[in-house]
Design a protein around this motif. Structure first.
Motif, PDB file in Angstrom:
ATOM      1  N   ASP A  63      -0.800   0.497  -7.596  1.00  0.00           N
ATOM      2  CA  ASP A  63       0.592   0.635  -7.972  1.00  0.00           C
ATOM      3  C   ASP A  63       0.778  -0.803  -8.236  1.00  0.00           C
ATOM      4  O   ASP A  63       1.486  -1.007  -9.460  1.00  0.00           O
ATOM      5  CB  ASP A  63       1.357   1.105  -7.063  1.00  0.00           C
ATOM      6  N   TYR A  64       0.592  -1.703  -7.584  1.00  0.00           N
ATOM      7  CA  TYR A  64       0.933  -3.198  -7.748  1.00  0.00           C
ATOM      8  C   TYR A  64      -0.078  -3.853  -8.988  1.00  0.00           C
ATOM      9  O   TYR A  64       0.784  -4.673  -9.658  1.00  0.00           O
ATOM     10  CB  TYR A  64       0.700  -3.956  -6.203  1.00  0.00           C
ATOM     11  N   PHE A  65      -1.132  -3.326  -8.888  1.00  0.00           N
ATOM     12  CA  PHE A  65      -2.007  -3.862  -9.860  1.00  0.00           C
ATOM     13  C   PHE A  65      -1.629  -3.452 -11.160  1.00  0.00           C
ATOM     14  O   PHE A  65      -1.655  -4.243 -12.487  1.00  0.00           O
ATOM     15  CB  PHE A  65      -3.502  -3.343  -9.674  1.00  0.00           C
ATOM     16  N   PHE A  66      -1.087  -2.082 -11.517  1.00  0.00           N
ATOM     17  CA  PHE A  66      -0.649  -1.639 -12.579  1.00  0.00           C
ATOM     18  C   PHE A  66       0.811  -2.464 -12.907  1.00  0.00           C
ATOM     19  O   PHE A  66       0.832  -2.722 -14.125  1.00  0.00           O
ATOM     20  CB  PHE A  66      -0.403  -0.108 -12.350  1.00  0.00           C
ATOM     21  N   TYR A  67       1.484  -2.551 -11.681  1.00  0.00           N
ATOM     22  CA  TYR A  67       2.799  -3.274 -12.085  1.00  0.00           C
ATOM     23  C   TYR A  67       2.653  -4.657 -12.842  1.00  0.00           C
ATOM     24  O   TYR A  67       3.229  -4.970 -13.770  1.00  0.00           O
ATOM     25  CB  TYR A  67       3.584  -3.243 -11.023  1.00  0.00           C
ATOM     26  N   VAL A  92      -0.055  -5.974 -13.998  1.00  0.00           N
ATOM     27  CA  VAL A  92      -0.818  -6.170 -15.682  1.00  0.00           C
ATOM     28  C   VAL A  92       0.167  -5.552 -16.716  1.00  0.00           C
ATOM     29  O   VAL A  92       0.426  -6.015 -17.814  1.00  0.00           O
ATOM     30  CB  VAL A  92      -1.837  -5.071 -15.654  1.00  0.00           C
ATOM     31  N   ALA A  93       0.882  -4.475 -16.323  1.00  0.00           N
ATOM     32  CA  ALA A  93       2.064  -3.932 -17.170  1.00  0.00           C
ATOM     33  C   ALA A  93       3.058  -4.843 -17.620  1.00  0.00           C
ATOM     34  O   ALA A  93       3.581  -5.030 -18.527  1.00  0.00           O
ATOM     35  CB  ALA A  93       2.729  -2.566 -16.807  1.00  0.00           C
ATOM     36  N   LYS A  94       3.511  -5.766 -16.510  1.00  0.00           N
ATOM     37  CA  LYS A  94       4.576  -6.581 -16.537  1.00  0.00           C
ATOM     38  C   LYS A  94       3.990  -7.877 -17.537  1.00  0.00           C
ATOM     39  O   LYS A  94       4.756  -8.269 -18.356  1.00  0.00           O
ATOM     40  CB  LYS A  94       4.778  -7.323 -15.224  1.00  0.00           C
ATOM     41  N   THR A  95       2.605  -8.302 -17.401  1.00  0.00           N
ATOM     42  CA  THR A  95       2.187  -9.227 -18.298  1.00  0.00           C
ATOM     43  C   THR A  95       2.019  -8.769 -19.734  1.00  0.00           C
ATOM     44  O   THR A  95       2.520  -9.520 -20.759  1.00  0.00           O
ATOM     45  CB  THR A  95       0.694  -9.583 -17.723  1.00  0.00           C
ATOM     46  N   PRO A 140       9.365   0.980 -14.906  1.00  0.00           N
ATOM     47  CA  PRO A 140      10.563   0.354 -14.493  1.00  0.00           C
ATOM     48  C   PRO A 140      10.814   0.704 -12.939  1.00  0.00           C
ATOM     49  O   PRO A 140      11.548  -0.146 -12.300  1.00  0.00           O
ATOM     50  CB  PRO A 140      11.677   1.413 -15.238  1.00  0.00           C
ATOM     51  N   LEU A 141      10.311   1.788 -12.409  1.00  0.00           N
ATOM     52  CA  LEU A 141      10.544   2.336 -11.110  1.00  0.00           C
ATOM     53  C   LEU A 141       9.659   1.104 -10.169  1.00  0.00           C
ATOM     54  O   LEU A 141      10.107   0.827  -9.087  1.00  0.00           O
ATOM     55  CB  LEU A 141       9.601   3.569 -10.766  1.00  0.00           C
ATOM     56  N   LEU A 142       8.520   0.757 -10.824  1.00  0.00           N
ATOM     57  CA  LEU A 142       7.546  -0.117  -9.941  1.00  0.00           C
ATOM     58  C   LEU A 142       8.173  -1.432 -10.012  1.00  0.00           C
ATOM     59  O   LEU A 142       8.224  -2.379  -9.117  1.00  0.00           O
ATOM     60  CB  LEU A 142       6.156  -0.241 -10.686  1.00  0.00           C
ATOM     61  N   ALA A 143       8.794  -1.722 -11.203  1.00  0.00           N
ATOM     62  CA  ALA A 143       9.395  -3.268 -11.326  1.00  0.00           C
ATOM     63  C   ALA A 143      10.671  -3.184 -10.476  1.00  0.00           C
ATOM     64  O   ALA A 143      10.817  -4.147  -9.614  1.00  0.00           O
ATOM     65  CB  ALA A 143       9.965  -3.355 -12.825  1.00  0.00           C
ATOM     66  N   LYS A 144      11.551  -2.162 -10.247  1.00  0.00           N
ATOM     67  CA  LYS A 144      12.608  -1.987  -9.179  1.00  0.00           C
ATOM     68  C   LYS A 144      11.943  -2.309  -7.677  1.00  0.00           C
ATOM     69  O   LYS A 144      12.581  -2.832  -6.918  1.00  0.00           O
ATOM     70  CB  LYS A 144      13.320  -0.823  -9.431  1.00  0.00           C
ATOM     71  N   ARG A 145      10.732  -1.723  -7.346  1.00  0.00           N
ATOM     72  CA  ARG A 145      10.274  -1.835  -5.976  1.00  0.00           C
ATOM     73  C   ARG A 145       9.897  -3.230  -5.927  1.00  0.00           C
ATOM     74  O   ARG A 145      10.035  -3.624  -4.596  1.00  0.00           O
ATOM     75  CB  ARG A 145       9.135  -1.036  -6.159  1.00  0.00           C
ATOM     76  N   TRP A 146       9.609  -4.127  -6.685  1.00  0.00           N
ATOM     77  CA  TRP A 146       8.842  -5.356  -6.227  1.00  0.00           C
ATOM     78  C   TRP A 146       9.825  -6.648  -7.061  1.00  0.00           C
ATOM     79  O   TRP A 146       9.632  -7.709  -7.077  1.00  0.00           O
ATOM     80  CB  TRP A 146       7.483  -5.482  -7.244  1.00  0.00           C
ATOM     81  N   GLU A 147      11.066  -6.143  -7.351  1.00  0.00           N
ATOM     82  CA  GLU A 147      11.987  -6.944  -7.835  1.00  0.00           C
ATOM     83  C   GLU A 147      12.360  -8.258  -6.826  1.00  0.00           C
ATOM     84  O   GLU A 147      12.999  -9.323  -7.169  1.00  0.00           O
ATOM     85  CB  GLU A 147      13.350  -6.366  -8.454  1.00  0.00           C
TER      86      GLU A 147
END
Length: 133
Positions: A5-9, A11-14, A86-93
């Motif tokens: 999940d973090y790897f996806f987050y 890379v997706a953020k980048t 968006p859900l993963l971004a909220k988890r690690w904001e």
């Protein structure tokens, strides 16, 4: 799954500006990483349990199996992570700068590390003394 999940987050953020919420680049990158991990496990099993790499006669079979596994991973990850950014971004904001830096370095090192492990396993398989019957 949290690591994936973090790897996806990350890379997706980048690549968010290019890919949007669909995050195709992150799905492909994650699927590639997972495929490499599966390959490492498969090579280990073939090399150490079955006693060596498959003969060249089976290379087409292994190639077809690899294509199937890659396709299944891409489909699975596409459904699993569809609009999940968006859900993963909220988890690690609430990540601190130090946490972001350390985890980012680990993400960057993940793929070369997996390749290095795969090469090591292949080398160990090739140098393993074969017993004669």
């Amino acid at each position: 799954m949290k690591v994936f999940d973090y790897f996806f987050y990350r890379v997706a953020k980048t690549y968010y500006k290019n890919d949007g919420v669909g995050a195709a680049t992150a799905v492909v990158g994650l699927s590639a990483l997972q495929f490499l991990l599966i390959t490492i496990l498969g090579l280990s099993w073939i090399g150490f349990v079955l006693g060596g790499l498959a003969s060249p006669n089976h290379s087409k079979t292994w190639g077809n199996a690899a294509i199937v596994v890659c396709t299944l991973l891409l489909v699975y990850n596409s459904f699993r992570y569809y609009n999940k950014y968006p859900l993963l971004a909220k988890r690690w904001e609430q990540e601190s700068k130090k946490q972001k830096r350390v985890r980012g370095i680990l993400i960057i090192l993940a793929i070369p590390l997996v390749f290095a492990i795969m090469v090591l396993i292949m080398w160990l398989i090739q140098t393993k003394p074969h017993s004669s019957l």
